[in-house]
Motif scaffolding. Structure first.
Motif, PDB file in Angstrom:
ATOM      1  N   UNK A  34      39.845  27.835  20.264  1.00  0.00           N
ATOM      2  CA  UNK A  34      40.328  26.452  20.267  1.00  0.00           C
ATOM      3  C   UNK A  34      39.285  25.563  20.942  1.00  0.00           C
ATOM      4  N   UNK A  35      38.964  24.443  20.288  1.00  0.00           N
ATOM      5  CA  UNK A  35      37.963  23.525  20.838  1.00  0.00           C
ATOM      6  C   UNK A  35      38.523  22.121  20.929  1.00  0.00           C
ATOM      7  N   UNK A  36      38.072  21.392  21.933  1.00  0.00           N
ATOM      8  CA  UNK A  36      38.382  19.979  22.039  1.00  0.00           C
ATOM      9  C   UNK A  36      37.391  19.199  21.164  1.00  0.00           C
ATOM     10  N   UNK A  37      37.815  18.026  20.689  1.00  0.00           N
ATOM     11  CA  UNK A  37      36.939  17.232  19.825  1.00  0.00           C
ATOM     12  C   UNK A  37      35.625  16.869  20.511  1.00  0.00           C
ATOM     13  N   UNK A  38      35.687  16.555  21.806  1.00  0.00           N
ATOM     14  CA  UNK A  38      34.472  16.200  22.542  1.00  0.00           C
ATOM     15  C   UNK A  38      33.508  17.380  22.613  1.00  0.00           C
ATOM     16  N   UNK A  39      34.046  18.590  22.762  1.00  0.00           N
ATOM     17  CA  UNK A  39      33.211  19.790  22.826  1.00  0.00           C
ATOM     18  C   UNK A  39      32.557  20.069  21.467  1.00  0.00           C
ATOM     19  N   UNK A  40      33.328  19.882  20.402  1.00  0.00           N
ATOM     20  CA  UNK A  40      32.786  20.077  19.059  1.00  0.00           C
ATOM     21  C   UNK A  40      31.679  19.061  18.786  1.00  0.00           C
ATOM     22  N   UNK A  41      31.925  17.821  19.164  1.00  0.00           N
ATOM     23  CA  UNK A  41      30.921  16.772  18.978  1.00  0.00           C
ATOM     24  C   UNK A  41      29.643  17.109  19.733  1.00  0.00           C
ATOM     25  N   UNK A  42      29.775  17.552  20.978  1.00  0.00           N
ATOM     26  CA  UNK A  42      28.621  17.902  21.800  1.00  0.00           C
ATOM     27  C   UNK A  42      27.848  19.062  21.179  1.00  0.00           C
ATOM     28  N   UNK A  43      28.570  20.044  20.667  1.00  0.00           N
ATOM     29  CA  UNK A  43      27.923  21.203  20.054  1.00  0.00           C
ATOM     30  C   UNK A  43      27.136  20.799  18.803  1.00  0.00           C
ATOM     31  N   UNK A  44      27.696  19.888  18.007  1.00  0.00           N
ATOM     32  CA  UNK A  44      27.005  19.430  16.797  1.00  0.00           C
ATOM     33  C   UNK A  44      25.761  18.616  17.129  1.00  0.00           C
ATOM     34  N   UNK A  45      25.842  17.797  18.167  1.00  0.00           N
ATOM     35  CA  UNK A  45      24.678  17.005  18.586  1.00  0.00           C
ATOM     36  C   UNK A  45      23.564  17.926  19.077  1.00  0.00           C
ATOM     37  N   UNK A  46      23.937  18.981  19.799  1.00  0.00           N
ATOM     38  CA  UNK A  46      22.949  19.940  20.298  1.00  0.00           C
ATOM     39  C   UNK A  46      22.248  20.688  19.164  1.00  0.00           C
ATOM     40  N   UNK A  47      22.911  20.749  18.017  1.00  0.00           N
ATOM     41  CA  UNK A  47      22.334  21.408  16.844  1.00  0.00           C
ATOM     42  C   UNK A  47      22.177  20.394  15.708  1.00  0.00           C
ATOM     43  N   UNK A  48      21.714  19.193  16.055  1.00  0.00           N
ATOM     44  CA  UNK A  48      21.738  18.081  15.092  1.00  0.00           C
ATOM     45  C   UNK A  48      20.904  18.354  13.840  1.00  0.00           C
ATOM     46  N   UNK A  49      19.778  19.041  13.978  1.00  0.00           N
ATOM     47  CA  UNK A  49      18.951  19.321  12.809  1.00  0.00           C
ATOM     48  C   UNK A  49      19.699  20.203  11.817  1.00  0.00           C
ATOM     49  N   UNK A  50      20.424  21.193  12.313  1.00  0.00           N
ATOM     50  CA  UNK A  50      21.188  22.074  11.431  1.00  0.00           C
ATOM     51  C   UNK A  50      22.404  21.346  10.859  1.00  0.00           C
ATOM     52  N   UNK A  51      22.978  20.447  11.645  1.00  0.00           N
ATOM     53  CA  UNK A  51      24.102  19.658  11.145  1.00  0.00           C
ATOM     54  C   UNK A  51      23.640  18.713  10.031  1.00  0.00           C
ATOM     55  N   UNK A  52      22.459  18.124  10.199  1.00  0.00           N
ATOM     56  CA  UNK A  52      21.909  17.245   9.162  1.00  0.00           C
ATOM     57  C   UNK A  52      21.648  18.029   7.878  1.00  0.00           C
ATOM     58  N   UNK A  53      21.183  19.275   8.017  1.00  0.00           N
ATOM     59  CA  UNK A  53      20.967  20.116   6.838  1.00  0.00           C
ATOM     60  C   UNK A  53      22.281  20.363   6.123  1.00  0.00           C
ATOM     61  N   UNK A  54      23.344  20.597   6.888  1.00  0.00           N
ATOM     62  CA  UNK A  54      24.650  20.834   6.285  1.00  0.00           C
ATOM     63  C   UNK A  54      25.198  19.565   5.629  1.00  0.00           C
ATOM     64  N   UNK A  55      24.960  18.411   6.240  1.00  0.00           N
ATOM     65  CA  UNK A  55      25.435  17.158   5.644  1.00  0.00           C
ATOM     66  C   UNK A  55      24.754  16.895   4.302  1.00  0.00           C
TER      67      UNK A  55
END
Length: 335
Positions: free
Chosen positions: A192-213
């Motif tokens: 279970x994750x909080x929205x703020x934690x998920x957001x922080x995790x995605x920002x920390x992996x922003x290059x991989x998130x951009x690839x997925x987008x």
């Protein structure tokens, strides 16, 4: 002082050398691909020779690998020769081979037996300038099936269009996937994750998130403030998509899709269109990423809106490929 005077000269020389090296690399890569294609053609031709087939049978590639390795060194293993053979069989017109991709790219592509699927990944690798690692990731997360399933009532013509052109970004729905895969976060499926934690995790992996987008996304920021009548609201994540010339606001939900999330995002989009957009920007796009969505509820929540709002699920693990393939085939064959 001397360094400052020489800097323009050094920069010009650097530019010339870098361009020359780039051109050499492109030429070498192209020649390598042509050579491997020709070797593949030779292998296929000699496999059809009854005398060789009778003498060596299935041992042909194994023996050839040993002889070529002894003569020329590394690069002629049995598996690599098999790839050269497949390279020729799948690209029988050499001119259809793209010099923008490396041999390592094509080795990954040749592992895909379905021609439409392989062509899709080839087009996307070229259009998006994927590295070999990025190509492997998109194949392993079943991007092809996810894009098709996001298109709703697809048909065989849709499959052909996707394979021949890749993802054409002409309308907001073209950037949507369902589900989005966040396996790169390394989060257990049942955590279970909080929205703020998920957001922080995605920002920390922003290059991989951009690839997925997908192609053309640029990161603007998180928690972007929206002030209306002295009340402050905060958009979770904001991007800009260059092909569509539009801001994309992503709202993260660690629960199923709720109607109030749609209303809030609709307000954000209206604000961006009126207060943030430049003259040549198109209407902003909203994406709600949630853990689950009921298709009927989503239809009612999203229907009738003038803004472009989409809801997609996300998952922390790579989806079952066979299940996705079965879902695609079921939709395509639906009468």
């Amino acid at each position: 002082m001397k360094n400052d005077v020489m800097k323009p000269v050094i920069n010009e020389v650097k530019e010339v050398l870098e361009k020359a090296r780039s051109n050499v690399a492109i030429t070498v890569n192209r020649e390598l691909l042509v050579s491997y294609w020709k070797i593949g053609e030779i292998i296929v031709r000699y496999e059809q020779n009854e005398q060789i087939r009778a003498a060596y049978g299935e041992q042909t590639l194994k023996l050839l690998a040993k002889r070529l390795t002894k003569e020329f060194g590394k690069g002629f293993s049995r598996s690599n020769l098999q790839n050269m053979r497949l390279f020729y069989l799948n690209y029988q017109i050499c001119q259809t081979v793209s010099g923008k991709l490396s041999w390592s790219h094509y080795c990954e592509l040749l592992s895909i037996s379905d021609n439409n699927k392989r062509t899709f990944y080839e087009k996307e690798a070229i259009n998006s300038n994927w590295s070999v690692r990025e190509l492997k990731r998109q194949i392993s997360t079943s991007l092809y099936e996810r894009v098709l399933l996001s298109k709703g009532e697809m048909n065989k013509q849709e499959v052909l269009n996707l394979s021949s052109k890749g993802i054409e970004m002409t309308q907001p729905s073209d950037i949507i996937k369902d589900p989005y895969v966040f396996e790169f976060l390394g989060i257990p499926e049942n955590k279970t994750m909080q929205e703020a934690d998920l957001q922080r995790a995605l920002v920390n992996q922003i290059e991989k998130f951009l690839l997925e987008l997908g192609r053309g996304f640029m990161f603007v920021g998180v928690q972007q403030r929206i002030s209306i009548n002295n009340t402050h609201y905060y958009a979770d994540m904001v991007f800009y998509n260059k092909p569509l010339k539009a801001y994309v606001i992503v709202e993260l939900k660690t629960s199923k899709l709720l109607p109030e999330a749609v209303g809030q995002l609709n307000m954000y989009l209206n604000y961006y269109e009126n207060e943030v957009n430049d003259e040549d920007d198109n209407k902003p796009i909203g994406i709600i990423l949630c853990t689950d969505k009921d298709s009927v509820a989503a239809e009612y929540a999203l229907g009738g809106l003038s803004n472009n709002i989409f809801a997609s699920k996300y998952t922390y693990y790579i989806p079952d490929k066979e299940r996705l393939i079965a879902e695609v085939e079921k939709v395509i064959n639906r009468k």
